[in-house]
Design an enzyme around this catalytic site. Structure first.
Site, PDB file in Angstrom:
ATOM      1  N   HIS A   1      25.747   6.619  55.972  1.00 27.81           N
ATOM      2  CA  HIS A   1      26.916   5.695  55.228  1.00 27.81           C
ATOM      3  C   HIS A   1      25.837   4.333  55.336  1.00 27.81           C
ATOM      4  CE1 HIS A   1      30.089   5.034  53.221  1.00 27.81           C
ATOM      5  NE2 HIS A   1      31.043   5.389  54.668  1.00 27.81           N
TER       6      HIS A   1
ATOM      7  N   ASP B   1      27.446   6.064  50.055  1.00 29.51           N
ATOM      8  CA  ASP B   1      28.816   7.006  49.748  1.00 29.51           C
ATOM      9  C   ASP B   1      29.020   8.317  49.613  1.00 29.51           C
ATOM     10  OD1 ASP B   1      29.057   6.750  47.349  1.00 29.51           O
ATOM     11  OD2 ASP B   1      30.124   4.947  47.452  1.00 29.51           O
TER      12      ASP B   1
END
EC number: 2.3.1.84
Length: 525
Positions: free
Chosen positions: A191, A195
């Site tokens: 992350h 995304d």
């Protein structure tokens, strides 16, 4: 630390960090980027992953060349964070010394000095050999299918955010009859500057770059080598808060404080407890399930929504309402005590739509942690449809309006926007606040991540096309009891990847029972 402190930077970067900064290939992290890195620093989150299936196999040399082209166009994929206090950064970031003051000046990021295919392909990395053995065994036993067990195994993978030999993502190659040719992959990311939408872009870019290879490529030793390729590499994009205004309105703070106070006192909590990821494996167990909605069924769902709701309505509120109604029907989750009247829904929302209408700029932000969120706290009782079935479609229409209004008013930017405000960064230790808000708190609501519908067009001259996509994540220390990752194509339909823990649902069998109720409701509300 405003000057470059070479003594404390990762040794792999000492020689060329200044040069990288001058070339636009290194800079300070932005504040939005730092929020996602903080989840990794504090071991509050592991990864999200996206399964992608192509229509034909590619060789090792084809894959290397395709990844090279993708990375040269998207330097974000080559980035790593340069931690303070290298190599003792992990202990430092969780020390009283680090927690004792704010850190408004963030660590540096830079591109890797070099990257080989072995630095990306997780199959070839010995530190993951035990998990990879289980993944490949399950893939073989399932006759080449992506299963809930494979997804569960990927939730245990920790991808370093600091390199030094690989980026903040990995690729799992799933072999079938050919051991050195693949068409099924899993993109795994921690992350950091990535995304769910980034992972979808990756598979579309991989398809396109493979189609651009017209003749068998020569063997490449490296995907990327800075000293040879830096002139071909695009500059890192500026932090996204420099091109999108995340600032919340003045009333955001008092409204958030009031709603947070009310919610914390009236929310329903399960037996599941948020903890650092290493502790999850010691005291709890992740449970997973994958629901597939076929293309025919998916079209029927869309037709059903259209016939029951006037005007345009997206599928997200339908998924949301059906999920909470299913929890009610299941009867094993919502058992509120006195005054536990509320639950919550947390919906990530892409920020890229707020970028200026400029093709080059939008290309720069195809990859990145460019996602905000909207969340709201509905009454649990409104999802009890036993005696109120006539309220089902009006409730979906209501939440469609709620979500649409939130996006129109840019509310998905405000939560991040508050945390990156100058006065917050100056006076608050973000890492400590994240830990205080999460660790030891009971799980309650649902994280619903719908990354979208991606129609695949038939191109007669193209050898490679996308056949299937599935996005999922275990929610880590976020307080939600359930995570639903949703991704759809017109080829294989809609995949819903569900994650929870045994302390929340009781057992794997109980989660499967809940998901059966959910699928039945989706198909025949």
């Amino acid at each position: 630390m405003n000057e470059i402190d070479e003594k404390n930077q990762a040794p792999v970067q000492q020689e060329c960090l200044k040069e990288m900064i001058q070339n636009g290939h290194a800079r300070r992290m932005g504040s939005v980027e730092d929020l996602y890195v903080a989840l990794n620093r504090q071991n509050l989150y592991r990864n999200f992953c996206t399964y992608g299936e192509l229509s034909d196999y590619c060789t090792r040399d084809q894959l290397t060349l395709a990844l090279r082209e993708i990375c040269l166009k998207n330097p974000t994929l080559l980035h790593i964070v340069l931690p303070t206090r290298w190599p003792n950064h992990e202990n430092y970031y969780r020390s009283s010394e680090y927690y004792s003051r704010p850190h408004p000046v963030h660590d540096y990021i830079s591109v890797l000095q070099e990257l080989k295919l072995s630095g990306v392909v997780l199959n070839e990395q010995p530190e993951y050999s035990a998990v990879m053995k289980q993944i490949l065994e399950e893939f073989k036993n399932s006759k080449g299918s992506y299963t809930a067990k494979i997804f569960k195994l990927t939730t245990t993978l920790t991808i370093p955010y600091f390199g030094p030999t690989g980026p903040s993502w990995r690729l799992i190659c799933l072999p079938e009859e050919h051991t050195e040719k693949w068409k099924k992959f899993i993109f795994v990311s921690n992350h950091c500057m990535s995304d769910g939408r980034s992972s979808i872009h990756f598979f579309h870019d991989l398809r396109d770059e493979l189609n651009n290879i017209k003749t068998p490529p020569k063997k490449l030793d490296y995907i990327f080598k800075y000293e040879e390729d830096y002139q071909l590499l695009r500059k890192l994009p500026e932090p996204i808060e420099k091109v999108i205004d995340f600032r919340p309105p003045y009333l955001f703070i008092p409204k958030s404080l009031l709603s947070g106070f009310i919610y914390n006192h009236l929310r329903f909590s399960s037996k599941g407890v948020c903890m650092r990821m290493d502790d999850v494996e010691k005291t709890d167990d992740v449970v997973t399930e994958i629901i597939n909605i076929s293309p025919t069924e998916f079209q029927a769902i869309k037709a059903n929504i259209k016939s029951n709701i006037q005007g345009k309505c997206t599928i997200t509120p339908f998924l949301h309402v059906c999920w909470f109604v299913s929890l009610h029907k299941w009867g094993k989750f919502f058992k509120p005590l006195n005054f536990e009247w509320l639950t919550d829904i947390f919906i990530p929302a892409d920020c890229r739509s707020q970028l200026p209408d400029d093709d080059e700029m939008r290309q720069m932000y195809r990859y990145g942690a460019n996602v905000g969120f909207i969340d709201f706290t509905p009454w649990i009782s409104e999802f009890d449809m036993n005696d109120n079935k006539e309220n089902f479609w009006p409730l979906i229409e209501h939440y469609h309006e709620v979500i649409s209004e939130a996006l129109r008013n840019k509310k998905h930017l405000h939560g991040l926007g508050f945390n990156i405000q100058g006065f917050v960064q100056k006076y608050v230790n973000i890492d400590k606040v994240m830990c205080d808000r999460a660790i030891g708190k009971r799980r309650g609501g649902t994280l619903l991540s719908n990354v979208g519908l991606f129609n695949q067009l038939e191109e007669p001259d193209a050898k490679y096309s996308i056949c299937d996509l599935a996005f999922g994540q275990f929610q880590g220390s976020w307080h939600q009891a359930f995570s639903l990752g949703v991704c759809s194509t017109n080829v294989k339909g809609m995949n819903i990847v569900v994650a929870s823990t045994k302390n929340v649902v009781g057992s794997q069998e109980s989660l499967e029972e809940l998901c059966s109720i959910y699928k039945a409701l989706l198909l025949g509300p």
